[in-house]
Design a protein around this motif. Structure first.
Motif, PDB file in Angstrom:
ATOM      1  N   HIS A 153       4.478  13.909   4.938  1.00  0.00           N
ATOM      2  CA  HIS A 153       4.612  12.943   6.020  1.00  0.00           C
ATOM      3  C   HIS A 153       6.068  12.814   6.438  1.00  0.00           C
ATOM      4  O   HIS A 153       6.977  13.284   5.769  1.00  0.00           O
ATOM      5  CB  HIS A 153       4.028  11.572   5.644  1.00  0.00           C
ATOM      6  CG  HIS A 153       4.492  11.064   4.322  1.00  0.00           C
ATOM      7  ND1 HIS A 153       5.692  10.451   4.139  1.00  0.00           N
ATOM      8  CD2 HIS A 153       3.886  11.085   3.099  1.00  0.00           C
ATOM      9  CE1 HIS A 153       5.818  10.093   2.877  1.00  0.00           C
ATOM     10  NE2 HIS A 153       4.748  10.478   2.227  1.00  0.00           N
ATOM     11  N   ASN A 173       5.467   6.062   3.970  1.00  0.00           N
ATOM     12  CA  ASN A 173       4.075   6.476   4.063  1.00  0.00           C
ATOM     13  C   ASN A 173       3.752   6.765   5.518  1.00  0.00           C
ATOM     14  O   ASN A 173       4.459   6.307   6.403  1.00  0.00           O
ATOM     15  CB  ASN A 173       3.144   5.386   3.519  1.00  0.00           C
ATOM     16  CG  ASN A 173       1.717   5.885   3.387  1.00  0.00           C
ATOM     17  OD1 ASN A 173       0.959   5.813   4.324  1.00  0.00           O
ATOM     18  ND2 ASN A 173       1.385   6.393   2.221  1.00  0.00           N
ATOM     19  N   LEU A 226       1.497   7.289  -6.401  1.00  0.00           N
ATOM     20  CA  LEU A 226       0.476   8.298  -6.653  1.00  0.00           C
ATOM     21  C   LEU A 226       0.997   9.705  -6.366  1.00  0.00           C
ATOM     22  O   LEU A 226       0.592  10.675  -7.024  1.00  0.00           O
ATOM     23  CB  LEU A 226      -0.760   8.024  -5.784  1.00  0.00           C
ATOM     24  CG  LEU A 226      -1.607   6.806  -6.176  1.00  0.00           C
ATOM     25  CD1 LEU A 226      -2.721   6.586  -5.155  1.00  0.00           C
ATOM     26  CD2 LEU A 226      -2.208   7.011  -7.578  1.00  0.00           C
ATOM     27  N   LEU A 227       1.873   9.818  -5.363  1.00  0.00           N
ATOM     28  CA  LEU A 227       2.455  11.119  -5.042  1.00  0.00           C
ATOM     29  C   LEU A 227       3.439  11.573  -6.106  1.00  0.00           C
ATOM     30  O   LEU A 227       3.693  12.763  -6.274  1.00  0.00           O
ATOM     31  CB  LEU A 227       3.185  11.050  -3.698  1.00  0.00           C
ATOM     32  CG  LEU A 227       2.323  11.098  -2.438  1.00  0.00           C
ATOM     33  CD1 LEU A 227       3.175  10.799  -1.217  1.00  0.00           C
ATOM     34  CD2 LEU A 227       1.647  12.445  -2.302  1.00  0.00           C
ATOM     35  N   ARG A 275       0.834  -1.207   0.000  1.00  0.00           N
ATOM     36  CA  ARG A 275       0.000   0.000   0.000  1.00  0.00           C
ATOM     37  C   ARG A 275       0.869   1.258   0.000  1.00  0.00           C
ATOM     38  O   ARG A 275       0.555   2.245  -0.657  1.00  0.00           O
ATOM     39  CB  ARG A 275      -0.914  -0.005   1.228  1.00  0.00           C
ATOM     40  CG  ARG A 275      -1.961  -1.115   1.220  1.00  0.00           C
ATOM     41  CD  ARG A 275      -2.817  -1.029   2.471  1.00  0.00           C
ATOM     42  NE  ARG A 275      -3.732  -2.150   2.582  1.00  0.00           N
ATOM     43  CZ  ARG A 275      -4.544  -2.335   3.622  1.00  0.00           C
ATOM     44  NH1 ARG A 275      -4.546  -1.477   4.632  1.00  0.00           N
ATOM     45  NH2 ARG A 275      -5.348  -3.373   3.653  1.00  0.00           N
ATOM     46  N   TYR A 276       1.942   1.205   0.776  1.00  0.00           N
ATOM     47  CA  TYR A 276       2.851   2.346   0.817  1.00  0.00           C
ATOM     48  C   TYR A 276       3.405   2.643  -0.571  1.00  0.00           C
ATOM     49  O   TYR A 276       3.489   3.794  -0.992  1.00  0.00           O
ATOM     50  CB  TYR A 276       4.029   2.068   1.759  1.00  0.00           C
ATOM     51  CG  TYR A 276       3.667   1.896   3.213  1.00  0.00           C
ATOM     52  CD1 TYR A 276       2.401   2.239   3.693  1.00  0.00           C
ATOM     53  CD2 TYR A 276       4.601   1.396   4.111  1.00  0.00           C
ATOM     54  CE1 TYR A 276       2.082   2.066   5.021  1.00  0.00           C
ATOM     55  CE2 TYR A 276       4.291   1.238   5.452  1.00  0.00           C
ATOM     56  CZ  TYR A 276       3.025   1.565   5.903  1.00  0.00           C
ATOM     57  OH  TYR A 276       2.715   1.411   7.214  1.00  0.00           O
ATOM     58  N   GLN A 297       2.089   1.905  -3.458  1.00  0.00           N
ATOM     59  CA  GLN A 297       1.037   2.450  -4.324  1.00  0.00           C
ATOM     60  C   GLN A 297       0.823   3.938  -4.065  1.00  0.00           C
ATOM     61  O   GLN A 297       0.703   4.743  -4.999  1.00  0.00           O
ATOM     62  CB  GLN A 297      -0.268   1.684  -4.095  1.00  0.00           C
ATOM     63  CG  GLN A 297      -0.231   0.238  -4.603  1.00  0.00           C
ATOM     64  CD  GLN A 297      -1.470  -0.544  -4.215  1.00  0.00           C
ATOM     65  OE1 GLN A 297      -2.359  -0.033  -3.539  1.00  0.00           O
ATOM     66  NE2 GLN A 297      -1.519  -1.811  -4.618  1.00  0.00           N
ATOM     67  N   GLU A 298       0.802   4.319  -2.787  1.00  0.00           N
ATOM     68  CA  GLU A 298       0.578   5.726  -2.468  1.00  0.00           C
ATOM     69  C   GLU A 298       1.798   6.572  -2.815  1.00  0.00           C
ATOM     70  O   GLU A 298       1.664   7.739  -3.180  1.00  0.00           O
ATOM     71  CB  GLU A 298       0.213   5.868  -0.986  1.00  0.00           C
ATOM     72  CG  GLU A 298      -1.111   5.199  -0.659  1.00  0.00           C
ATOM     73  CD  GLU A 298      -1.574   5.486   0.753  1.00  0.00           C
ATOM     74  OE1 GLU A 298      -1.127   6.497   1.338  1.00  0.00           O
ATOM     75  OE2 GLU A 298      -2.381   4.710   1.282  1.00  0.00           O
ATOM     76  N   PHE A 299       2.976   5.980  -2.683  1.00  0.00           N
ATOM     77  CA  PHE A 299       4.198   6.674  -3.081  1.00  0.00           C
ATOM     78  C   PHE A 299       4.174   6.960  -4.581  1.00  0.00           C
ATOM     79  O   PHE A 299       4.552   8.041  -5.034  1.00  0.00           O
ATOM     80  CB  PHE A 299       5.403   5.805  -2.721  1.00  0.00           C
ATOM     81  CG  PHE A 299       6.727   6.397  -3.134  1.00  0.00           C
ATOM     82  CD1 PHE A 299       7.241   7.511  -2.494  1.00  0.00           C
ATOM     83  CD2 PHE A 299       7.459   5.825  -4.161  1.00  0.00           C
ATOM     84  CE1 PHE A 299       8.463   8.056  -2.865  1.00  0.00           C
ATOM     85  CE2 PHE A 299       8.681   6.359  -4.544  1.00  0.00           C
ATOM     86  CZ  PHE A 299       9.175   7.479  -3.889  1.00  0.00           C
ATOM     87  N   ARG A 358       0.774   5.955   7.098  1.00  0.00           N
ATOM     88  CA  ARG A 358      -0.377   5.208   7.591  1.00  0.00           C
ATOM     89  C   ARG A 358      -0.187   4.781   9.045  1.00  0.00           C
ATOM     90  O   ARG A 358      -1.074   4.919   9.880  1.00  0.00           O
ATOM     91  CB  ARG A 358      -0.620   3.978   6.708  1.00  0.00           C
ATOM     92  CG  ARG A 358      -1.894   3.200   7.071  1.00  0.00           C
ATOM     93  CD  ARG A 358      -2.027   1.991   6.177  1.00  0.00           C
ATOM     94  NE  ARG A 358      -2.105   2.360   4.779  1.00  0.00           N
ATOM     95  CZ  ARG A 358      -3.234   2.687   4.154  1.00  0.00           C
ATOM     96  NH1 ARG A 358      -4.364   2.716   4.823  1.00  0.00           N
ATOM     97  NH2 ARG A 358      -3.229   3.016   2.883  1.00  0.00           N
TER      98      ARG A 358
END
Length: 317
Positions: free
Chosen positions: A106, A62, A14-15, A7-8, A10-12, A64
């Protein structure tokens, strides 16, 4: 954790800028694969694909977990373990490729931003970065703080110093390395001892003992404090002056921890950061005033004993 790491990542992604693909990050890691493998003492028995995947999942930060205070503490412990460190250069490379300098929000990426601002070009990993942040502003040269005699290593304990007339005062700065001895007064910045600080010191100490040759200032600090704190009575003496705040179970626990930290804590005789203070036994105990102080303390002890015996005699007459 493996699922969270995905998940980290994926969000990385996206950023990151829309022009940066997953393949580009993989390419960056593959190009640095030999250097990465050489950073570890043991041979990593992984094929290229699995190794790159591991580094990429470990290197994508991330918040989270960090948004949950009850989990943040546990994660902090894992992040500062010496055996859990990821080479810092690969984090910087991923950060540079991501092109997300203006999207930092973050803690993980903020740390990378801070290293760029401070130009910590020689940082090995996160634990090394934390050590550099602790660095004293007045690092000595070898010639300035060379220990004069081997006996200077055996500085007296806090109780012995107190009995000899040395006074302990709380230092005026927050820098724990700003320890001064002058005119019979030993000034030490306040030390709050918790389980977290013990854990932090253990890992910094392990890193210095294994990988640092010059300026082992964390190990030197531990060495000096363990000279002072040998018994629960020493903890009490320092606590009374406000120098030490014990957040552990009791004074016995604290003295045991410092004695354990001192075991195997090797420091250099030619590069000891606190040598000027550690020679206080040699400088102070050999002065006439120190002799008078010791004699005075002995007389007080004798008078107290006589008074106690006299009181007992009077009671049973």
């Amino acid at each position: 954790m493996e699922e969270l790491k995905r998940r980290y990542l994926q969000e990385f992604l996206l950023l990151s800028s829309s022009t940066v693909s997953l393949k580009e990050y993989v390419k960056v890691i593959k190009e640095r694969q030999t250097r990465l493998r050489n950073c570890y003492a043991e041979t990593i028995e992984m094929n290229s694909e699995d190794f790159v995947k591991m580094i990429l999942l470990q290197g994508a930060p991330n918040d989270r977990l960090f948004s949950k205070p009850w989990m943040e503490v546990d994660v902090r412990y894992d992040m500062i373990l010496l055996e859990n460190q990821l080479p810092f250069f690969i984090l910087e490379d991923l950060y540079d490729v991501s092109n997300i300098r203006n999207k930092l929000h973050h803690k993980g990426l903020s740390l990378l931003k801070l290293t760029h601002e401070q130009n910590f070009s020689q940082v090995d990993h996160i634990l090394d970065f934390l050590r550099i942040c602790q660095r004293p502003s007045n690092l000595h040269t070898e010639s300035k703080h060379k220990l004069r005699k081997q006996s200077a290593w055996h500085a007296p304990s806090a109780t012995q110093l107190h009995q000899a007339g040395v006074k302990f005062e709380l230092g005026s700065t927050k820098n724990k390395f700003d320890i001064q001895f002058k005119n019979g007064i030993l000034k030490i910045p306040r030390s709050r001892v918790t389980k977290r600080k013990e854990y932090f010191l253990r890992n910094l100490q392990a890193f210095e003992q294994c990988h640092c040759y010059d300026n082992k200032y964390i190990s030197d600090y531990i060495a000096f404090i363990t000279m002072l704190v040998r018994t629960p009575k020493d903890v009490e003496v320092l606590a009374q002056s406000g120098v030490m705040q014990n957040r552990l179970q009791n004074n016995d626990t604290l003295s045991t921890i410092y004695n354990y930290l001192g075991t195997g804590n090797f420091v250099s005789r030619n590069r000891f950061h606190f040598s000027d203070v550690a020679t206080l036994k040699q400088d102070y105990f050999n002065t006439p005033w120190a002799g008078i102080s010791i004699i005075t303390a002995a007389i007080r002890l004798l008078l107290t004993l006589i008074q106690t015996v006299y009181s007992i005699i009077q009671t049973y007459r």
